[in-house]
Write a protein that holds these residues in place. Sequence first.
Motif, mmCIF file in Angstrom:
data_model
loop_
_atom_site.group_PDB
_atom_site.id
_atom_site.type_symbol
_atom_site.label_atom_id
_atom_site.label_comp_id
_atom_site.label_asym_id
_atom_site.label_seq_id
_atom_site.Cartn_x
_atom_site.Cartn_y
_atom_site.Cartn_z
ATOM 1 N N ALA A 442 37.610 36.895 31.896
ATOM 2 C CA ALA A 442 38.787 36.091 31.929
ATOM 3 C C ALA A 442 39.054 34.861 32.750
ATOM 4 C CB ALA A 442 40.233 37.081 31.828
ATOM 5 N N ARG A 443 38.478 35.180 34.128
ATOM 6 C CA ARG A 443 38.610 34.087 34.949
ATOM 7 C C ARG A 443 37.670 32.974 34.582
ATOM 8 N NH1 ARG A 443 36.969 34.181 41.178
ATOM 9 N NH2 ARG A 443 37.770 32.031 41.860
ATOM 10 N N ARG A 444 36.496 33.521 34.167
ATOM 11 C CA ARG A 444 35.296 32.306 33.789
ATOM 12 C C ARG A 444 36.008 31.720 32.544
ATOM 13 N NH1 ARG A 444 31.975 35.741 33.228
ATOM 14 N NH2 ARG A 444 31.856 36.197 30.946
ATOM 15 N N HIS A 445 36.534 32.053 31.383
ATOM 16 C CA HIS A 445 37.304 31.406 30.447
ATOM 17 C C HIS A 445 38.428 30.506 30.598
ATOM 18 C CE1 HIS A 445 34.319 32.700 27.228
ATOM 19 N NE2 HIS A 445 34.527 33.881 27.863
ATOM 20 N N GLY A 446 38.789 30.775 31.909
ATOM 21 C CA GLY A 446 40.182 29.981 32.271
ATOM 22 C C GLY A 446 41.585 30.736 31.900
ATOM 23 N N VAL A 447 41.495 32.090 31.631
ATOM 24 C CA VAL A 447 42.726 32.517 31.058
ATOM 25 C C VAL A 447 43.712 32.882 32.440
ATOM 26 C CG1 VAL A 447 43.857 34.854 30.126
ATOM 27 C CG2 VAL A 447 41.702 33.831 29.129
ATOM 28 N N THR A 448 44.911 32.460 32.372
ATOM 29 C CA THR A 448 46.004 32.777 33.376
ATOM 30 C C THR A 448 46.383 34.136 33.129
ATOM 31 O OG1 THR A 448 46.649 30.579 33.373
ATOM 32 C CG2 THR A 448 48.223 32.287 34.094
ATOM 33 N N PHE A 449 46.194 34.986 34.185
ATOM 34 C CA PHE A 449 46.373 36.374 34.313
ATOM 35 C C PHE A 449 47.187 37.038 35.330
ATOM 36 C CE2 PHE A 449 41.961 36.515 35.633
ATOM 37 C CZ PHE A 449 41.977 37.500 36.494
ATOM 38 N N GLY A 450 48.037 38.144 35.276
ATOM 39 C CA GLY A 450 48.579 38.793 36.132
ATOM 40 C C GLY A 450 48.069 40.365 36.155
ATOM 41 N N LEU A 451 48.388 41.049 37.269
ATOM 42 C CA LEU A 451 47.869 42.476 37.101
ATOM 43 C C LEU A 451 48.957 43.474 37.229
ATOM 44 C CD1 LEU A 451 44.855 42.487 39.583
ATOM 45 C CD2 LEU A 451 44.792 42.288 37.333
ATOM 46 N N HIS A 452 48.990 44.531 36.696
ATOM 47 C CA HIS A 452 50.262 45.579 36.674
ATOM 48 C C HIS A 452 49.707 47.021 36.725
ATOM 49 C CE1 HIS A 452 49.578 45.414 32.188
ATOM 50 N NE2 HIS A 452 49.843 46.853 32.492
ATOM 51 N N SER A 453 50.779 47.831 37.144
ATOM 52 C CA SER A 453 50.604 49.106 37.021
ATOM 53 C C SER A 453 51.192 50.059 35.874
ATOM 54 C CB SER A 453 51.247 49.705 38.276
ATOM 55 O OG SER A 453 52.483 49.518 38.577
ATOM 56 N N ASP A 454 52.217 49.235 35.245
ATOM 57 C CA ASP A 454 52.866 49.981 33.926
ATOM 58 C C ASP A 454 53.735 51.193 34.528
ATOM 59 O OD1 ASP A 454 53.535 49.946 31.308
ATOM 60 O OD2 ASP A 454 51.964 51.205 30.700
ATOM 61 N N THR A 455 54.007 51.191 35.677
ATOM 62 C CA THR A 455 54.714 52.439 36.171
ATOM 63 C C THR A 455 56.086 52.486 35.307
ATOM 64 O OG1 THR A 455 54.208 51.718 38.313
ATOM 65 C CG2 THR A 455 55.931 53.110 38.292
ATOM 66 N N PRO A 456 56.088 53.797 34.991
ATOM 67 C CA PRO A 456 55.999 55.027 35.491
ATOM 68 C C PRO A 456 54.545 55.826 35.083
ATOM 69 C CG PRO A 456 57.424 55.685 34.025
ATOM 70 C CD PRO A 456 57.268 54.078 33.929
ATOM 71 N N VAL A 457 53.850 55.011 34.309
ATOM 72 C CA VAL A 457 52.377 55.511 33.824
ATOM 73 C C VAL A 457 51.705 55.768 35.026
ATOM 74 C CG1 VAL A 457 50.280 54.987 32.344
ATOM 75 C CG2 VAL A 457 52.710 54.135 31.680
ATOM 76 N N VAL A 458 51.249 55.095 36.063
ATOM 77 C CA VAL A 458 50.618 55.206 37.238
ATOM 78 C C VAL A 458 51.452 54.790 38.329
ATOM 79 C CG1 VAL A 458 48.302 55.066 35.957
ATOM 80 C CG2 VAL A 458 49.039 52.959 37.341
ATOM 81 N N PRO A 459 51.124 55.175 39.554
ATOM 82 C CA PRO A 459 51.752 54.618 40.637
ATOM 83 C C PRO A 459 51.837 53.261 40.858
ATOM 84 C CG PRO A 459 50.375 56.340 41.294
ATOM 85 C CD PRO A 459 49.957 55.915 39.914
ATOM 86 N N VAL A 460 52.900 52.515 41.833
ATOM 87 C CA VAL A 460 53.206 51.339 41.742
ATOM 88 C C VAL A 460 52.358 50.492 42.561
ATOM 89 C CG1 VAL A 460 54.926 49.610 42.705
ATOM 90 C CG2 VAL A 460 55.840 51.775 41.274
ATOM 91 N N PRO A 461 51.756 50.823 43.782
ATOM 92 C CA PRO A 461 51.332 49.879 44.759
ATOM 93 C C PRO A 461 50.270 48.907 44.349
ATOM 94 C CG PRO A 461 51.302 52.006 45.669
ATOM 95 C CD PRO A 461 51.796 52.135 44.108
ATOM 96 N N PRO A 462 50.732 47.531 44.478
ATOM 97 C CA PRO A 462 49.729 46.626 44.021
ATOM 98 C C PRO A 462 48.496 46.536 44.747
ATOM 99 C CG PRO A 462 51.897 45.699 44.094
ATOM 100 C CD PRO A 462 52.048 46.982 44.700
ATOM 101 N N LEU A 463 48.596 46.947 46.142
ATOM 102 C CA LEU A 463 47.339 47.195 46.758
ATOM 103 C C LEU A 463 46.219 47.913 46.270
ATOM 104 C CD1 LEU A 463 48.877 47.542 50.470
ATOM 105 C CD2 LEU A 463 47.442 45.505 49.488
ATOM 106 N N GLU A 464 46.795 48.792 45.399
ATOM 107 C CA GLU A 464 45.624 49.824 44.724
ATOM 108 C C GLU A 464 45.215 49.169 43.568
ATOM 109 O OE1 GLU A 464 45.835 54.481 43.240
ATOM 110 O OE2 GLU A 464 47.035 53.122 41.999
ATOM 111 N N GLY A 465 46.052 48.570 42.587
ATOM 112 C CA GLY A 465 45.627 47.491 41.810
ATOM 113 C C GLY A 465 44.690 46.309 42.292
ATOM 114 N N MET A 466 44.884 45.632 43.257
ATOM 115 C CA MET A 466 43.813 44.905 43.890
ATOM 116 C C MET A 466 42.530 45.697 44.272
ATOM 117 S SD MET A 466 46.381 42.953 46.272
ATOM 118 C CE MET A 466 45.036 42.087 47.359
ATOM 119 N N TRP A 467 42.701 46.691 44.708
ATOM 120 C CA TRP A 467 41.371 47.805 44.841
ATOM 121 C C TRP A 467 40.771 47.835 43.794
ATOM 122 C CZ3 TRP A 467 40.718 52.561 43.387
ATOM 123 C CH2 TRP A 467 39.329 53.199 43.766
#
Length: 559
Positions: A442-467
Motif C-alpha cells: 500500500a505504501r509503495r503504491h501511494g495509498v493513504t492509510f491508517g491502522l486500527h484495532s476494531d475494538t472490541p474485536v481485539v484490544p485497543v493499544p495502538p502500540l500493539e498495532g504498530m508492533w
Amino acid sequence: MPSPLPRPADPLHAADTILYGGTVRTLDRAGHTGTALAARDGKVLAVGPDADILTLAGPATTLRDLRGSCAVPGFIETHNHPTFFGLTLAAEVDAGSPPNDRIADIVARVGQAAGHTERGEWIRGYRYDDTLLADDRHPTRTDLDPVAPHHPVCLQHISGHFCVLNSAALDRLGIDRDTPDPVGGAIVRDAKGEPTGVLAETAAFAAYAGMPHPGVDDLADAIGRAGDAYLAAGVTTVHDTGLGLMGGPGELDAYRRARLTGRLRNRIQAYLVQDLFPELAEGRLSPVESAVAGLGDDEFRVAGVKMWADGSIQGLTGCVSDGYACAPDKHGLLIFPPDDLSRRIATLHEAGWQVAVHGNGDGAIQAILDAYQKLGLDPESADRRHRIEHCQMAGERQLADMARAGVHASFFVKHVYYWGDRHRDRFLGPERAARIDPLASARRHGVTFGLHSDTPVVPVPPLEGMWCAVERMTRDGHQLGPEQRVDAETALRAYTSEAAKLAFEEDRKGTLEPGKLADVTVLSEDPTAGGERSLRDLSVEATVIGGDVVWERTPGGTR
C-alpha cells in the motif's frame, strides 16, 4: 531541592501548558524534533528546545517534566466501536477466549447470569470465537437452552458478524424454520431444517436491531467506560465506524448526554451505520440526512456513513475470489449485490457524504472499488476520500486502483497477530495469508492509510498495532509475510499524521505544529528510536487533549 523554574512570560500571552525535558516528535513533513512543547487555548503554541519554550511560561502555566519520555501526536483510532466496546466492558457474560476454553465454560457463565437475571429478561454475551474453542464450532441453542430456558440469550461473535440465540430468543424475534434467509445473510439450520440458533451477517444484524436497545444513560455510561480505556492507550481521537449499531438513533442522544456530563473523554469522528435511518437503508436520502453530513465540532463530528460489503474471513463470510483453503467451494458472500452497492454509494456520494465500506475479502474489495470507480473519482479535483475498512486481502492491482482514485484504507493490521496462524493453516493457505494487510505494498503504491484495532474485536493499544505492522508476528510466534512489514515511523504515522487524513483532519491534528490541536500522547520511549525493546512493550505515560492532561500513569496506578 531544585529551584523553581522561572516564569517570565506576560500572563496575557503565556502558555497554558508546557511539556519539557524529553523528546517531542512533531511528525511534520520536515521531521522536526524538540525537547519541549507549549500549548495555549487548546492548540500547539510552539515546539523547540527547553530553553526557548520555557520562556513562554507565566504564573499560571502548568509545567510537566517529561523526564526523558517521548511526546508524539495523539493516537487516532480510525476504526472502532466505542459504544459496543463500553457495553462489553460491563457485559453479563464474557464469552471470549480466554477465559473460556470450551463451549461448556461459556454455557456455565450463561447459567450464572440466568440465576440473577429476572425471568424473561435478555442475557447478552460478547466475544466468543469458535475457532479458539476446543469444540471448534459455534455454540447452538441446544447448548444454551438447558441453562436458560426462561431467558432469551444472545451471544455475539468476536467479529460481530455472527450471533447465537437460544430458543427463547428465537421465539422472541419470530425466527423459525419458515423464516427465509435475508439478502446477504443466513439462518443456519440443522439437518431437519430447524434453526440452530446461529445467525450470520444481515441475519445477525437484524437480530441485534430487534433486541431491546440499552437506554440513553446506559449508552452514555458505555461511551464513558470506553473513553477511559482509550485514554489509557493514548488514543485522543476515535472514528466510531458504525454509530447506531448497538443503540440505533439513541446513540446520538447518548453522545450528547456523555458530552454534557463529562463522560465523553476523547474526540469522536462518527460514521453512521448504513441502516440507522430508513432512507440510508434504502440508499435514499431525505433533506435531513443530506444536511447533517459534516456537522459538529472538534469534539464530536458526523463524518460519514459506514457500510458493509462482506463479512469476516474467519467466519467464511468474507467474499474471496478463490475458494477458502478449508472449503474450496465456499467464496463467502456479498452483503449487497454489486449494482445495489454501487447505487447506494452513488446516492451518498452525490449528497456530499464520505463513505467507509467494510471489505475483507478480495472479492468484496473489488466490488467496492468498482462502485467507487463508477463515480469517476479524480483525486486531483474531487477529494472525497472514500474509504475501504479492514482491506485485508487487497491485491497489487487493487491497491494501484485505490491510489489512482484517491481511495483511503484503514487496515486491521492486528489480524496478523490474532488470526494469522489460522489464516495460514486453515482459511487462506500460506500464499494468501502472507499478504493480508499489505502495508508495504500500500505504501509503495501511494495509498493513504491508517491502522486500527476494531475494538472490541481485539484490544485497543495502538502500540500493539504498530508492533504488528513492524514485526508481523502471529500469536504462535511465526512471522507472516515479512515482505509486508513497514518501519516504525510509517506505523506511527498510520496512527497519527496519516490517520488524520482519513477524516480530512490533517489541518487540525496528526502532527504537533503551531496552530494545531494540542493532542499529545506521552510514551516511555521514542517508538522510532529502535533498540531491543519491542514497540508493544513501551508504555503510555500520559494523554493530553487540547493541552490538558486527561490521563496519566502514576506510581500508585493511574488516573
